[in-house]
Scaffold this motif. Structure first.
Motif, PDB file in Angstrom:
ATOM      1  N   THR A   5      25.300 -11.772  -5.093  1.00 47.57           N
ATOM      2  CA  THR A   5      25.782 -12.843  -4.241  1.00 47.57           C
ATOM      3  C   THR A   5      26.653 -13.812  -5.023  1.00 47.57           C
ATOM      4  OG1 THR A   5      25.150 -14.669  -2.781  1.00 47.57           O
ATOM      5  CG2 THR A   5      23.711 -14.219  -4.658  1.00 47.57           C
ATOM      6  N   THR A   7      27.222 -16.875  -3.476  1.00 50.37           N
ATOM      7  CA  THR A   7      26.967 -18.075  -2.692  1.00 50.37           C
ATOM      8  C   THR A   7      27.050 -19.322  -3.571  1.00 50.37           C
ATOM      9  OG1 THR A   7      25.517 -16.842  -1.198  1.00 50.37           O
ATOM     10  CG2 THR A   7      25.298 -19.246  -1.216  1.00 50.37           C
ATOM     11  N   GLY A  32      29.525 -14.228  -0.113  1.00 47.22           N
ATOM     12  CA  GLY A  32      29.051 -15.599   0.012  1.00 47.22           C
ATOM     13  C   GLY A  32      29.914 -16.666  -0.609  1.00 47.22           C
TER      14      GLY A  32
END
Length: 279
Positions: A5, A7, A32
């Motif tokens: 990810t 994010t 993300g």
């Protein structure tokens, strides 16, 4: 592709209107990241921006004023930049000078990423640990940097050597960042994504013949395959082991011009580029 990810990460991708820039932007957004995309064509960039959930940032890299405006717009929108992907570039007819009066392969492939990255340095430093990815090319082997004649004022420029010189400069610039900005936590890496069958070299008849006719089946790779090395490096992030490295797709230490490790070239190109763009 990993399931890692991104994010919380902010990514800026230049040359995101199509090709590997657009593909990398979409993949990184899917992981993300907050992705900002830039390009020359508002029409082509709009669907890419919509796909990654942002507003398109339009800039013509043949104009330094556009680049300065772009840097200001990016700086207004974000508090930090975790990854700057300098992907815009191409092959250009050397005789068609830019509106700023420079040989186009030199300006678009080198001077603009140099200027933009310097202008965004405070945002890269604000991340605490950040990564600059410069899309280079195996074409760097054709290049030759002449510090006293970077703009071909005293010698004839040919399209492919001029393009190769710009790509060589991408690697040299990468090394310059690695040597100068470690105190800011900024790591830099250059990468040759491979011979991608995209709109690359749209202004070149010969490149078009090789990359976008039936001949392409003999030597090119798909756009997703070309974007994969960029995504891999972005996922790896500002790893100190990457600093100053040149990748040929996924392999570190790709084939490079001997000038890429010449300290006089690394220092000289930085100093002369800074003078030209007014840094």
């Amino acid at each position: 592709m990993s399931e890692q990810t991104l994010t919380g990460k902010t990514v800026v991708v230049t040359g995101a209107s199509d090709g590997i820039g657009a593909e990398a932007a979409k993949v990184l957004a899917g992981k993300g990241a907050r992705v900002l995309v830039t390009g020359r064509s508002a029409e082509k960039l709009k669907p890419v921006a919509e796909a990654v959930g942002t507003e398109p940032l339009i800039a013509d890299f043949a104009r330094f004023d556009d680049v300065r405006r772009l840097a200001a717009e990016v700086s207004e929108r974000v508090e930090k930049i975790d990854i700057l992907l300098n992907n815009a570039g191409g092959t250009f007819v050397p005789s068609k000078k830019t509106p700023d009066g420079h040989e186009p392969n030199f300006q678009v492939n080198h001077l603009v990423p140099f200027l933009l990255t310097n202008l965004l340095r405070p945002k890269l430093a604000a991340a605490g640990s950040s990564l600059v990815i410069n899309t280079a090319s195996i074409g760097n082997l054709l290049g030759k940097i002449v510090l006293d004649d970077l703009d071909y004022e005293h010698r004839r420029a040919s399209e492919f050597p001029a393009y190769g010189t710009g790509k060589l400069m991408n690697i040299v610039f990468t090394r310059g960042i690695a040597q100068r900005w470690t105190g800011d936590g900024i790591v830099s890496v250059a990468v040759h994504p491979g011979p991608v069958g995209s709109s690359f070299g749209r202004d070149s008849w010969f490149i078009g013949l090789l990359y976008r006719t039936p001949l392409k089946r003999f030597g090119t790779i798909s756009v997703p395959d070309g974007a994969a090395p960029l995504v891999m490096l972005a996922e790896r992030g500002p790893d100190a082991e990457l600093n100053g490295k040149y990748f040929s797709r996924f392999k570190v230490d790709g084939k490079e011009n001997k000038q890429a490790s010449d300290q006089a070239i690394i220092d000289g190109l930085w100093e002369r580029s800074a003078e030209i763009v007014g840094i």
